[in-house]
Design a protein around this motif. Structure first.
Motif, PDB file in Angstrom:
ATOM      1  N   LEU A 206       0.800  -1.223   0.000  1.00 17.17           N
ATOM      2  CA  LEU A 206       0.000   0.000   0.000  1.00 17.17           C
ATOM      3  C   LEU A 206       0.830   1.269   0.000  1.00 17.17           C
ATOM      4  N   LEU A 207       2.045   1.150   0.417  1.00 13.14           N
ATOM      5  CA  LEU A 207       2.854   2.323   0.701  1.00 13.14           C
ATOM      6  C   LEU A 207       4.248   2.160   0.114  1.00 13.14           C
ATOM      7  N   GLU A 208       4.762   3.236  -0.416  1.00 13.85           N
ATOM      8  CA  GLU A 208       6.161   3.289  -0.849  1.00 13.85           C
ATOM      9  C   GLU A 208       6.818   4.414  -0.070  1.00 13.85           C
ATOM     10  N   GLN A 209       8.039   4.173   0.377  1.00 11.34           N
ATOM     11  CA  GLN A 209       8.760   5.174   1.145  1.00 11.34           C
ATOM     12  C   GLN A 209      10.136   5.393   0.541  1.00 11.34           C
ATOM     13  N   ARG A 210      10.635   6.616   0.747  1.00 10.56           N
ATOM     14  CA  ARG A 210      12.008   6.913   0.340  1.00 10.56           C
ATOM     15  C   ARG A 210      12.587   7.914   1.325  1.00 10.56           C
ATOM     16  N   ASP A 211      13.866   7.786   1.555  1.00  9.74           N
ATOM     17  CA  ASP A 211      14.555   8.696   2.459  1.00  9.74           C
ATOM     18  C   ASP A 211      15.056   9.891   1.671  1.00  9.74           C
ATOM     19  N   GLU A 212      14.810  11.060   2.229  1.00 14.43           N
ATOM     20  CA  GLU A 212      15.281  12.305   1.644  1.00 14.43           C
ATOM     21  C   GLU A 212      15.860  13.134   2.781  1.00 14.43           C
ATOM     22  N   GLY A 213      17.174  13.134   2.889  1.00 12.01           N
ATOM     23  CA  GLY A 213      17.817  13.780   4.023  1.00 12.01           C
ATOM     24  C   GLY A 213      17.450  13.047   5.291  1.00 12.01           C
ATOM     25  N   SER A 214      16.981  13.773   6.280  1.00 11.44           N
ATOM     26  CA  SER A 214      16.605  13.146   7.547  1.00 11.44           C
ATOM     27  C   SER A 214      15.133  12.753   7.587  1.00 11.44           C
TER      28      SER A 214
ATOM     29  N   LEU B 211       9.870  10.050   3.326  1.00 14.31           N
ATOM     30  CA  LEU B 211       8.670  10.485   2.624  1.00 14.31           C
ATOM     31  C   LEU B 211       7.838   9.281   2.192  1.00 14.31           C
ATOM     32  N   ASN B 212       6.546   9.501   2.045  1.00 19.06           N
ATOM     33  CA  ASN B 212       5.605   8.422   1.760  1.00 19.06           C
ATOM     34  C   ASN B 212       4.786   8.704   0.519  1.00 19.06           C
ATOM     35  N   ARG B 213       4.419   7.612  -0.145  1.00 14.07           N
ATOM     36  CA  ARG B 213       3.529   7.679  -1.307  1.00 14.07           C
ATOM     37  C   ARG B 213       2.566   6.511  -1.225  1.00 14.07           C
ATOM     38  N   LEU B 214       1.282   6.802  -1.352  1.00 11.21           N
ATOM     39  CA  LEU B 214       0.273   5.758  -1.421  1.00 11.21           C
ATOM     40  C   LEU B 214       0.315   5.147  -2.822  1.00 11.21           C
ATOM     41  N   ARG B 215       0.410   3.843  -2.888  1.00 11.55           N
ATOM     42  CA  ARG B 215       0.503   3.157  -4.180  1.00 11.55           C
ATOM     43  C   ARG B 215      -0.904   2.822  -4.673  1.00 11.55           C
ATOM     44  N   ARG B 216      -1.701   3.833  -4.828  1.00  9.08           N
ATOM     45  CA  ARG B 216      -3.128   3.662  -5.121  1.00  9.08           C
ATOM     46  C   ARG B 216      -3.384   2.934  -6.430  1.00  9.08           C
ATOM     47  N   ASP B 217      -2.774   3.370  -7.512  1.00 10.64           N
ATOM     48  CA  ASP B 217      -3.026   2.739  -8.814  1.00 10.64           C
ATOM     49  C   ASP B 217      -2.608   1.272  -8.811  1.00 10.64           C
TER      50      ASP B 217
ATOM     51  N   PHE C  81      -2.227  -0.739  -6.207  1.00 10.67           N
ATOM     52  CA  PHE C  81      -3.055  -1.509  -5.285  1.00 10.67           C
ATOM     53  C   PHE C  81      -4.453  -1.720  -5.872  1.00 10.67           C
ATOM     54  N   ASP C  82      -4.989  -0.687  -6.536  1.00  6.44           N
ATOM     55  CA  ASP C  82      -6.301  -0.811  -7.180  1.00  6.44           C
ATOM     56  C   ASP C  82      -6.287  -1.851  -8.294  1.00  6.44           C
ATOM     57  N   SER C  83      -5.166  -1.983  -8.983  1.00  6.50           N
ATOM     58  CA  SER C  83      -5.068  -2.998 -10.036  1.00  6.50           C
ATOM     59  C   SER C  83      -5.162  -4.400  -9.446  1.00  6.50           C
ATOM     60  N   ARG C  84      -4.587  -4.589  -8.273  1.00 12.21           N
ATOM     61  CA  ARG C  84      -4.585  -5.899  -7.613  1.00 12.21           C
ATOM     62  C   ARG C  84      -5.911  -6.181  -6.905  1.00 12.21           C
ATOM     63  N   PHE C  85      -6.453  -5.162  -6.222  1.00 10.67           N
ATOM     64  CA  PHE C  85      -7.677  -5.321  -5.440  1.00 10.67           C
ATOM     65  C   PHE C  85      -8.662  -4.204  -5.806  1.00 10.67           C
TER      66      PHE C  85
END
Length: 120
Positions: free
Chosen positions: A81-89, A92-98, A100-104
């Protein structure tokens, strides 16, 4: 070995985050991830924000300890459901909506349309 009291211990931020692709997630894992009200609230708040604009620290208002919040992010990440990446300290988060919607199809929409209960 010498002890240096003013040197901060090395952060574990350098470790690679493991992300699960939604296509690899079982329905049971998706339902477990979305079964917790705090995780559903995280998902709803991420859905309202542009990708990569919500650091983990902006969820400190939720009624759980920081370690529990980290666990919730890991569960959401493991469920695809979620993708994360580090940016400095910041992480950050991103909802993997598209993805996840393809799967469910429709499952995430049910969560996003759920009436808000801000007491949790």
């Amino acid at each position: 070995m010498e002890h240096y009291p003013n040197v901060r211990p090395q952060s574990n931020r350098n470790r690679t985050l493991r992300h699960t692709f939604p296509a690899e997630v079982s329905l049971q894992a998706a339902l477990v991830a979305l079964g917790d009200p705090v995780r559903r609230r995280i998902v709803r708040e991420l859905a309202e924000a542009p990708d990569w604009t919500r650091p983990c620290g902006t969820f400190a208002h939720l009624p759980v300890a920081k370690s529990t919040l980290s666990h919730h992010f890991a569960v959401l990440r493991d469920a695809g459901l979620l993708e994360q990446r580090d940016e400095g300290s910041r992480r950050l988060n991103r909802l993997r909506r598209d993805e996840f919607d393809s799967r469910f199809p429709g499952l995430l929409s049910l969560v996003l349309e759920e009436p808000r209960d801000d007491t949790r």
